[in-house]
Design an enzyme around this catalytic site. Sequence first.
Site, PDB file in Angstrom:
ATOM      1  N   ASP A  80     -37.416 -81.486  -1.646  1.00  0.00           N
ATOM      2  CA  ASP A  80     -36.229 -80.948  -2.337  1.00  0.00           C
ATOM      3  C   ASP A  80     -35.741 -79.631  -1.745  1.00  0.00           C
ATOM      4  OD1 ASP A  80     -36.823 -83.079  -4.102  1.00  0.00           O
ATOM      5  OD2 ASP A  80     -38.108 -81.775  -5.296  1.00  0.00           O
TER       6      ASP A  80
ATOM      7  N   GLU B 262     -29.246 -87.220  -9.455  1.00  0.00           N
ATOM      8  CA  GLU B 262     -30.011 -85.994  -9.682  1.00  0.00           C
ATOM      9  C   GLU B 262     -29.789 -85.038  -8.512  1.00  0.00           C
ATOM     10  OE1 GLU B 262     -34.209 -86.979  -9.668  1.00  0.00           O
ATOM     11  OE2 GLU B 262     -33.953 -88.386  -8.025  1.00  0.00           O
TER      12      GLU B 262
END
Length: 543
Positions: A14, A187
Amino acid sequence: MKISNPVIPGFHADPSMIRVGDTYYIANSTFDWFPAVRLHESKDMVHWNTLPGALDRASQIDMKGNCSSGGVWAPDLSYADGRFWLVYADVKMVDGAFKDCTNYLVTSEDIRGPWSEPIRLNGVGFDASLFHDDDGRKYLVQQTWDFREYRHPFDGITLTEFDVDTMRLKPETARTIWAGTEAKLVEGPHLYKINGYYYLFAAEGGTVYAHQESVARSRSLDALSFEGMPGDPFLTNFDTPRSYLQKQGHGSLVETPSGEWYYASLCARPWHHETEAANDPRGWCTLGRETSIQKVEWDEDGWPHIVGGHGGERYVDAPKDAVETVAPADHSQHDEFESDTLGHDWNTLRVPFTEAMGRVGGGELTLRGQGSLRNLHELSLVARRWQAFDFDAETKVEFRPTTYMAMAGLTNYYSDVTWSWVYVTWDEKRETRVIEVAQNDFGVYTSFLKDDAIVVPDDVDAVWLRTKVRTRFYTYEYSFDGELWNEIPVRLDAKLLSDDYVNQRYGGFFTGAFVGLACVDVAGYGAEATFDHFDYKELPNHG
């Protein structure tokens, strides 16, 4: 220069990449590992140096008792108004209808800290990021979690205005700006304003082999005003099963000083056993989700595209204006424990290294036995990431237990559900110290040597322990003098320490394998083990 992907290998998921002046910074998820939020810096995007973790105090995040792979999901790093802003979630649940996440904000004038005490934001959903608009207004952009069983749990991307004067959100401004595509599971949103458009980059498809990054844009920030990019997805390896890099998606966009564009993404590098098909299972990612960087170009309609196609490339041209950065050739580590603090590569689970765990300095790391390696509350484990498929790791431990309930040694560890170790303990039948190898595979704990555990001679003060990891399998060795090594006849399957193996039975599969030092005393008397060095040496491999 060429960017060689992954640019930051081993469990660096991420990535939130930004540029401040001529320097690039990346913040990565750390989940239940401490220090929380991993930081790196570079001036060329090729060579990256590790910085101190952003969250180094329990007052900033207390994860004691968090489930494995809970904790810090998808931190967002930004820079505005002369300081760094860092948004992060603390997720308490990974399985079931609820996530019980809380989003926080900390700031610092220096990327190396100290970072402020946290401001509590909300719990609407995870993967929140802070967007600084060019009119001075700020907005929190986040995945929205719907716990209701009759709705899809990923309920679009929510935008909420943030009041800088009060340092609080304005809940009455919250609105859904994009519902995502048919890939679902939207997301990891990041918002950018470029040439009059607001561009929303968001991950979809779940952080597995179907993972992808999608792009939408709008002239405004009104509810449901964003339109998806024609020809989406922007980045994916779902349809490139033989590519070196897999799972690319969730990440962030950055512009160089001279106007080039790059996208930092998570990625993974699976391997498979010779007895397995190459595509099903696609493979086992023991290094977890890593960080890659791809170059971006814009078409005449103002949409971004990955150079070389949406599957990305292993080798990417570095920025033309890159300033060459000096960094170590690999991630090998040797620690004599001279410092009274642990170095940047060391990690503990859920809470900082404290006196309850032990002490360090003066050439020794002393660990005080606490709970088992399945314990989510009290655990004396100090570990570092696997950052290569092939490596040796070694330590020397002095430990004199008086019960089989006291154990100390060297571990290869994914989470409380899968791990193994070689350790010194006590055999009450033979009334002697012994060396045992054991593995935990979800609810099954296996001691491999049992009554044939290796006897430690009484006149031996310390035992050397070593692991040899060779991509698909790994072994353990011991020595009584540090020179003559003996291989223990137990060969362990490395796939048990992969995201993909854990994902078969548990919803928290987001980290990667670690190697480290541990001391356990389930009798509760705090037996102590002293380690006088640790050596992690990476070896050439297929990657």
